[in-house]
Design a protein around this motif. Sequence first.
Motif, PDB file in Angstrom:
ATOM      1  N   PHE A   1       0.816  -1.051  -0.110  1.00  0.00           N
ATOM      2  CA  PHE A   1      -0.098  -0.051  -0.069  1.00  0.00           C
ATOM      3  C   PHE A   1       0.819   1.287  -0.188  1.00  0.00           C
ATOM      4  CE2 PHE A   1      -2.408  -3.346   1.503  1.00  0.00           C
ATOM      5  CZ  PHE A   1      -3.940  -3.067   1.403  1.00  0.00           C
ATOM      6  N   ILE A   2       0.499   2.325  -0.761  1.00  0.00           N
ATOM      7  CA  ILE A   2       1.103   3.679  -0.878  1.00  0.00           C
ATOM      8  C   ILE A   2       0.613   4.735   0.056  1.00  0.00           C
ATOM      9  CG2 ILE A   2       2.021   5.340  -2.131  1.00  0.00           C
ATOM     10  CD1 ILE A   2       3.184   2.611  -2.898  1.00  0.00           C
ATOM     11  N   ALA A   3       1.559   5.037   1.187  1.00  0.00           N
ATOM     12  CA  ALA A   3       0.812   5.992   2.051  1.00  0.00           C
ATOM     13  C   ALA A   3       1.010   7.368   1.668  1.00  0.00           C
ATOM     14  CB  ALA A   3       1.825   5.941   3.493  1.00  0.00           C
ATOM     15  N   GLY A   4       2.088   7.628   0.755  1.00  0.00           N
ATOM     16  CA  GLY A   4       2.017   8.945   0.359  1.00  0.00           C
ATOM     17  C   GLY A   4       3.595   9.121  -0.322  1.00  0.00           C
ATOM     18  N   ARG A   5       3.622  10.300  -0.835  1.00  0.00           N
ATOM     19  CA  ARG A   5       5.363  10.663  -1.438  1.00  0.00           C
ATOM     20  C   ARG A   5       6.048  11.149  -0.102  1.00  0.00           C
ATOM     21  NH1 ARG A   5       7.504   9.468  -5.584  1.00  0.00           N
ATOM     22  NH2 ARG A   5       8.783  11.337  -5.761  1.00  0.00           N
ATOM     23  N   ALA A   6       7.411  10.629   0.090  1.00  0.00           N
ATOM     24  CA  ALA A   6       8.014  11.025   1.194  1.00  0.00           C
ATOM     25  C   ALA A   6       7.987  12.449   1.583  1.00  0.00           C
ATOM     26  CB  ALA A   6       9.545  10.240   1.063  1.00  0.00           C
ATOM     27  N   ASP A   7       8.166  13.455   0.665  1.00  0.00           N
ATOM     28  CA  ASP A   7       8.064  14.699   0.662  1.00  0.00           C
ATOM     29  C   ASP A   7       6.803  15.276   0.873  1.00  0.00           C
ATOM     30  OD1 ASP A   7       7.290  14.104  -1.804  1.00  0.00           O
ATOM     31  OD2 ASP A   7       9.220  15.503  -2.689  1.00  0.00           O
ATOM     32  N   ASP A   8       5.658  14.682   0.815  1.00  0.00           N
ATOM     33  CA  ASP A   8       4.510  15.010   1.085  1.00  0.00           C
ATOM     34  C   ASP A   8       3.852  14.725   2.607  1.00  0.00           C
ATOM     35  OD1 ASP A   8       3.910  15.819  -1.483  1.00  0.00           O
ATOM     36  OD2 ASP A   8       2.749  14.322  -2.112  1.00  0.00           O
ATOM     37  N   MET A   9       4.539  14.004   3.184  1.00  0.00           N
ATOM     38  CA  MET A   9       4.207  13.664   4.780  1.00  0.00           C
ATOM     39  C   MET A   9       4.281  15.016   5.365  1.00  0.00           C
ATOM     40  SD  MET A   9       5.866  11.002   7.265  1.00  0.00           S
ATOM     41  CE  MET A   9       7.001  12.133   7.660  1.00  0.00           C
ATOM     42  N   ILE A  10       3.330  15.168   6.126  1.00  0.00           N
ATOM     43  CA  ILE A  10       3.574  16.161   7.367  1.00  0.00           C
ATOM     44  C   ILE A  10       3.340  15.880   8.641  1.00  0.00           C
ATOM     45  CG2 ILE A  10       2.166  18.076   5.657  1.00  0.00           C
ATOM     46  CD1 ILE A  10      -0.127  17.797   7.786  1.00  0.00           C
ATOM     47  N   VAL A  11       3.858  16.833   9.455  1.00  0.00           N
ATOM     48  CA  VAL A  11       4.046  16.199  10.988  1.00  0.00           C
ATOM     49  C   VAL A  11       3.048  17.285  11.680  1.00  0.00           C
ATOM     50  CG1 VAL A  11       5.365  16.023  13.060  1.00  0.00           C
ATOM     51  CG2 VAL A  11       6.502  15.434  10.896  1.00  0.00           C
ATOM     52  N   SER A  12       2.114  16.907  12.152  1.00  0.00           N
ATOM     53  CA  SER A  12       0.975  17.590  12.867  1.00  0.00           C
ATOM     54  C   SER A  12       0.768  17.336  14.315  1.00  0.00           C
ATOM     55  CB  SER A  12      -0.329  17.498  11.862  1.00  0.00           C
ATOM     56  OG  SER A  12      -1.523  18.368  12.521  1.00  0.00           O
ATOM     57  N   GLY A  13       1.113  18.296  15.039  1.00  0.00           N
ATOM     58  CA  GLY A  13       0.969  17.833  16.874  1.00  0.00           C
ATOM     59  C   GLY A  13       2.007  16.728  16.757  1.00  0.00           C
ATOM     60  N   GLY A  14       3.064  16.386  16.248  1.00  0.00           N
ATOM     61  CA  GLY A  14       4.160  15.409  16.493  1.00  0.00           C
ATOM     62  C   GLY A  14       3.776  14.032  15.907  1.00  0.00           C
ATOM     63  N   GLU A  15       2.461  13.923  15.203  1.00  0.00           N
ATOM     64  CA  GLU A  15       1.840  12.748  14.357  1.00  0.00           C
ATOM     65  C   GLU A  15       2.550  12.826  12.911  1.00  0.00           C
ATOM     66  OE1 GLU A  15       0.871   9.974  15.538  1.00  0.00           O
ATOM     67  OE2 GLU A  15       0.863  10.815  17.962  1.00  0.00           O
ATOM     68  N   ASN A  16       3.142  11.667  12.243  1.00  0.00           N
ATOM     69  CA  ASN A  16       3.024  11.921  10.865  1.00  0.00           C
ATOM     70  C   ASN A  16       1.579  11.807  10.179  1.00  0.00           C
ATOM     71  OD1 ASN A  16       5.835  11.820  11.222  1.00  0.00           O
ATOM     72  ND2 ASN A  16       6.120   9.659  11.054  1.00  0.00           N
ATOM     73  N   VAL A  17       1.259  12.494   9.409  1.00  0.00           N
ATOM     74  CA  VAL A  17       0.144  12.467   8.605  1.00  0.00           C
ATOM     75  C   VAL A  17       0.356  12.433   6.892  1.00  0.00           C
ATOM     76  CG1 VAL A  17      -2.259  13.625   8.498  1.00  0.00           C
ATOM     77  CG2 VAL A  17      -0.900  13.699  10.490  1.00  0.00           C
ATOM     78  N   PHE A  18      -0.464  11.577   6.545  1.00  0.00           N
ATOM     79  CA  PHE A  18      -0.224  11.336   4.741  1.00  0.00           C
ATOM     80  C   PHE A  18      -1.464  11.977   4.198  1.00  0.00           C
ATOM     81  CE2 PHE A  18       2.279   8.090   6.930  1.00  0.00           C
ATOM     82  CZ  PHE A  18       3.540   8.355   6.460  1.00  0.00           C
ATOM     83  N   PRO A  19      -1.304  13.067   3.413  1.00  0.00           N
ATOM     84  CA  PRO A  19      -2.435  13.504   2.607  1.00  0.00           C
ATOM     85  C   PRO A  19      -3.162  12.463   1.896  1.00  0.00           C
ATOM     86  CG  PRO A  19      -0.587  14.929   2.319  1.00  0.00           C
ATOM     87  CD  PRO A  19      -0.083  13.785   2.718  1.00  0.00           C
ATOM     88  N   GLY A  20      -2.251  11.154   1.343  1.00  0.00           N
ATOM     89  CA  GLY A  20      -3.352  10.481   0.246  1.00  0.00           C
ATOM     90  C   GLY A  20      -4.188   9.756   1.188  1.00  0.00           C
ATOM     91  N   GLU A  21      -4.219   9.358   2.486  1.00  0.00           N
ATOM     92  CA  GLU A  21      -5.031   8.770   3.270  1.00  0.00           C
ATOM     93  C   GLU A  21      -6.548   9.530   3.459  1.00  0.00           C
ATOM     94  OE1 GLU A  21      -2.936   7.899   6.741  1.00  0.00           O
ATOM     95  OE2 GLU A  21      -1.787   6.056   6.030  1.00  0.00           O
ATOM     96  N   VAL A  22      -6.220  10.814   3.528  1.00  0.00           N
ATOM     97  CA  VAL A  22      -7.228  11.660   3.719  1.00  0.00           C
ATOM     98  C   VAL A  22      -8.011  11.740   2.224  1.00  0.00           C
ATOM     99  CG1 VAL A  22      -7.993  14.035   4.413  1.00  0.00           C
ATOM    100  CG2 VAL A  22      -6.288  12.852   5.669  1.00  0.00           C
ATOM    101  N   GLU A  23      -7.223  12.054   1.332  1.00  0.00           N
ATOM    102  CA  GLU A  23      -7.687  12.064  -0.146  1.00  0.00           C
ATOM    103  C   GLU A  23      -8.779  10.633  -0.234  1.00  0.00           C
ATOM    104  OE1 GLU A  23      -4.822  12.480  -3.114  1.00  0.00           O
ATOM    105  OE2 GLU A  23      -4.305  14.489  -2.694  1.00  0.00           O
ATOM    106  N   GLU A  24      -8.113   9.590  -0.212  1.00  0.00           N
ATOM    107  CA  GLU A  24      -9.045   8.231  -0.128  1.00  0.00           C
ATOM    108  C   GLU A  24     -10.396   8.393   0.266  1.00  0.00           C
ATOM    109  OE1 GLU A  24      -8.767   5.552  -1.712  1.00  0.00           O
ATOM    110  OE2 GLU A  24      -6.577   5.427  -2.429  1.00  0.00           O
TER     111      GLU A  24
END
Length: 490
Positions: A437-460
Amino acid sequence: MSLPSIGALARAAERAVESIRVLRGAGMLSPLRPDRLLITGQALRRWGVTIPGGFAAAAARDPEAIAVVDDRGEHSFAEIDGRTDAIAAALREHGLGEDDRLGILCRNHAGFVEALLAGTKVGADLVLLNTGFAAPQLADVLQREAVDLVVHDAEFTRLFRGVLPRERRILAWTDAVSRGLSLERLASQGAGRRPAVPSRQSRLTILTSGTTGTPKGAARAQPRSFETLVGVLDMVPLRSRQTVLIAAPLFHAWGLAHLGFGVVLRSTVVLQRTLEPQAVLAASERERVEMLAAVPVMLRRILELPAAVRRRYDLSSLQVVAVSGSALQADLATRFMDTFGDVVYNLYGSTEVAVATIATPQDLREAPGTVGRPPMGTTIRIVDDTGDEVGAGDTGRILVGNDLLFEGYTNGGGGERHGGMVATGDLGYRDADGRVFIAGRADDMIVSGGENVFPGEVEEALAAHPAVADVAVVGVDDDEWGQRLAAFVV
């Protein structure tokens, strides 16, 4: 010199037996008349396992078989092989040699195929140019890639003003009488002649923008084996002499790959200069298309057609819809298969690594969102920041190894490599069944409140809502959380 171990020999023998099984199942090892077998062997000996070699072998084996159907009609293997011999011979007279670089700026039609074949027969390196370029982008790429000559469609002539003189340009598709040099004129000038076999094989440069939008040239040699093809054939039911519609630009790695598959399988390749969903359905019915190669947006546009329009077309011949080029959202795959049957195969890869994994219709039903498993001949590793492989369910960087890895970017750099494998730039994970499964681009991942968040999962999640036609999610700065996600929804 060290000798291979018994274990290595056994594994090689096992791979050879498995390859024979797959190729026989695809109809590539069917019996051949002795005279045609001889001519086919001579063609492959002349050109090797290259695109010209595949066309020449197909022309020797099935000369009248239709190789390409485009907006102007049918073109047999023998016709294209003979015309490209003539064009290559004439190109040599016009000064194109093995040290030169030939650019191709064409939409999907037989002229693109002829330019590709003729340039390869000369031994020139080829640069595939994006038909969506604006003039400044084109000028930048022509200069950076040191392109000596360009074959282009007449509609793009204005882009070359002040950039490339007419004597360094050759017209491919034109709706008017051409006053300059054209493929037709070159075919007439070189008629009846065969070019000398070049001393080196051409290299292809495919432009990849990555996430920056700046076109980069990814160079690769022509395939030297059938290993990657065998791996694809083992998971996707492509068969010899099928009819294939390529609804993806030939200048992209995905469209070009299916042209290559079509040559090796002696398929009839259907090409359209403009890729419109209703025209794709009409051509699929008219040509009794068995395999459609598309990008996810084409599937979406087909589903957006009114149901009454879709029902006008008989697509009962369609057995495979192979999708790649961008992320295939789980909801889109499910809706398309609910409408057209379980025919979708999702291939994950990139210009740099070719095919990395394949998800079959069963995979897409059982594990929505997966990109599947690596085919035979391809190795996948998912590693952490130290290079150690992560366990099932853990996210890491995706590394790929196969015989089609690119050689490096033409402006320098070979991409991120580890132990002979190339990083795709994506983060992903495996499930307990080994599906990727693809979580997202390595350079797309953000850190929000100390957690790694991937835009692709929200898009899905958003794309699955019936009121959402399309969606893109990106990271933005946030005073409270450091970063957060912003969604743009249609």
